[in-house]
Scaffold this active site. Structure first.
Site, PDB file in Angstrom:
ATOM      1  N   LYS A 283       0.950  -1.251  -0.040  1.00 25.32           N
ATOM      2  CA  LYS A 283      -0.018  -0.028   0.040  1.00 25.32           C
ATOM      3  C   LYS A 283       0.783   1.147   0.044  1.00 25.32           C
ATOM      4  CE  LYS A 283      -4.375  -1.754   2.139  1.00 25.32           C
ATOM      5  NZ  LYS A 283      -5.380  -1.361   2.923  1.00 25.32           N
ATOM      6  N   ASP A 319     -10.348   2.882   1.020  1.00 25.74           N
ATOM      7  CA  ASP A 319     -10.408   2.219   2.498  1.00 25.74           C
ATOM      8  C   ASP A 319     -11.028   3.288   3.247  1.00 25.74           C
ATOM      9  OD1 ASP A 319      -9.395  -0.398   2.341  1.00 25.74           O
ATOM     10  OD2 ASP A 319      -7.374   0.193   2.649  1.00 25.74           O
TER      11      ASP A 319
END
Ligand code: NAP
Length: 494
Positions: A283, A319
């Site tokens: 990420k 997210d």
């Protein structure tokens, strides 16, 4: 059209034939791996075929199960040709000894390498082509996903010269099995089920069609996937492939085990990659490979979504946006408005805790981070100008919004809860990141206490739905995606 071929490794002739008959019509061919069948009746296999067949008798030196003499092995292939096999597979080093075959049987000349993808694949291809095969087959081990890029390049360079099968074995090679149709291979192999796989990385024929829609993949199919390590248990392929099918899109979503982000992304983008879900451990490292990122990615330094359009890479963090959306809706439902008057307590300072804390920080009046390892709470709080405490100090903050961002309560320890029941008050919003099980002990107790709850399942589905909407500019089929997650978690559809 690229054929789907199921490799059968049953231990008796009868079991081979009944396995073949049990296969649905979308399986175009079968391969009888007679090296796994003691005393096979080769002519019975050929006479009773119900679709085109390949007969293969792989010796142990090439990763097969045949232990007898070379003469007996090659005789079995000649016998198969006499009995009407459509193809026999013969290894590159034995093709000259096999000689001419009877009838219409065609030769697949094959090369296997179970340890690596050789540096000079072109050389291997030339040797195969020089053996004058009707079909050339090359199966090589992928030790890194970038090895699969070289296999795709080989297919791209030579598929019009002669029918070619080019596959990467192993988990890092799965994409080559699924995308054979996009790159014009002659066939791809699938197994009957994972327990009876003839080669590492083979996908079952059911998954090939039901999950990846193998028969619909063509040169125009767009490639998407999840880049992670490990990736084997990701639910994202099930969710996104179901959504692509529902929306009628010519797109496929793959599990991509990535170790090094840059060579993977450069290579797969060149092959037609359009979008990625990105998860642990990439990420952060992917951010530097983007041309542009959204504001949330910029702030937290981590993304979970990549969209590639016209050679431009855009990074997003769905997210955070999806978690915030759930929390804000629950807060509105609980009458906790405005958020700037609320105290939010985030329990957990790992990946989920960071994302949610970053999202909440500019919105809430007071933000507190609690964590088992107190130094991590202190560090995260320091980045956000928030307060922090250990797990035994959190009750005194009397939060309006309580977030579980730890893995406490997750399967199999479903009777654990990160928060004492006494902390729960009816006017509170309780958000649980854990989605397996869907109803955690914390959520159950929060409901009993009259709190407004937001389950991790909603977060999980919404972050995936937001990804799909970025890629497709269409409304995501959230209901279907939720059903798929429930099914993957072992719940019914109700
Ligand atoms: P992570 O980075 O490994 O962080 C784990 C967190 O849990 C840390 O704060 C850790 O505390 C804490 N923790 C672990 N065991 C604990 C215990 N026995 N007692 C108290 N605290 C404990 O994991 P993550 O990625 O943040 O994921 C956390 C949870 O969120 C997982 O259940 C994950 O499945 C879920 N999640 C859900 C979604 C969704 O879409 N719904 C998205 C992301 C994550 P220490 O720092 O002390 O180790």
């Amino acid at each position: 059209m690229t054929n789907l071929c199921v490799s059968l490794t049953e231990s008796t002739t009868e079991d081979m034939l009944s396995a073949m008959r049990s296969l649905p019509n979308h399986v175009d061919m079968v391969e009888f791996r007679i090296d796994y069948t003691p005393n096979p009746d080769v002519s019975a296999l050929c006479r009773n075929k119900d679709r085109p067949i390949i007969v293969t008798n792989r010796p142990q030196r090439e990763g097969g199960g045949f232990e007898g003499s070379e003469e007996n092995r090659l005789s079995s292939l000649r016998e198969a040709a006499e009995a009407g096999a459509d193809f026999v597979d013969v290894e590159l080093d034995s093709v000259s000894e096999l000689g001419e075959l009877a009838g219409q049987t065609r030769k697949i000349v094959s090369y296997h390498n179970f340890s690596e993808t050789p540096a000079n694949l072109e050389n291997v291809y030339s040797r195969l082509a020089d053996a004058d095969p009707e079909v050339a087959k090359l199966a090589v081990m992928a030790n890194d996903i970038t090895d699969s890029i070289r296999v795709f390049d080989l297919l791209n360079a030579h598929r019009t010269e002669l029918p070619l099968i080019a596959l990467s074995m192993g988990e890092e090679g799965i994409a080559t099995r699924i995308l054979s149709g996009k790159f014009g291979a002659f066939l791809s192999f699938a197994c009957l089920d994972e327990e009876r796989s003839a080669a590492e990385g083979q996908v079952s024929f059911r998954e090939m069609e039901n999950l990846y829609r193998f028969s619909k993949i063509d040169a125009n199919t767009e490639i998407y996937g999840v880049a992670a390590d490990p990736v084997a248990h990701s639910m994202s392929p099930a969710i996104h492939n179901a959504a692509f099918a529902e929306l009628g899109l010519n797109a496929v979503y793959l599990p991509l085990r990535v170790k090094q982000t840059r060579p993977f992304l450069d290579g797969y983008e060149r092959l037609g990659l359009r979008g990625l879900s990105v998860t642990i451990p990439h990420k952060q490292s992917m951010v530097g490979l983007m041309d542009e990122v959204d504001e949330l990615t910029e702030r937290i330094g981590a993304l979970n979504t990549i969209n590639i359009r016209d050679g431009h890479r855009y990074g997003y963090n769905t997210d955070i946006a999806a978690a915030l959306d759930s929390i804000e809706r629950a807060a509105e439902h609980a009458g906790l408005a405005p958020l700037s008057d609320c105290t939010a307590l985030v329990v957990g300072a790992g990946g989920a805790g960071r994302a949610i804390a970053y999202g909440l920080s500019p919105k809430v009046g007071r933000l507190v981070i609690a964590n088992r390892t107190e130094s991590r709470a202190e560090n995260l709080a320091g980045e956000l100008n928030a307060e922090w405490c250990g797990l035994d100090g959190m009750a005194e903050y009397e939060p309006d919004i309580l977030i579980n961002a730890t893995s406490v309560g997750m399967h199999p320890r479903v009777e654990d809860s990160p928060v004492p029941r006494e902390m729960l008050r009816p006017d509170m919003v309780v958000f649980d990141s854990v989605y397996n099980p869907i109803e955690t002990r914390l959520l159950r107790e929060a409901e009993q206490a009259g709190c407004t709850t937001a389950p991790g399942l909603e977060w999980f589905v919404n972050q995936g739905a937001a990804q799909l909407e970025i890629w497709t500019e269409r409304e995501a089929p959230r209901k279907l995606m939720t059903e798929v997650v429930k099914r993957e978690l072992g719940y019914g559809n109700d």
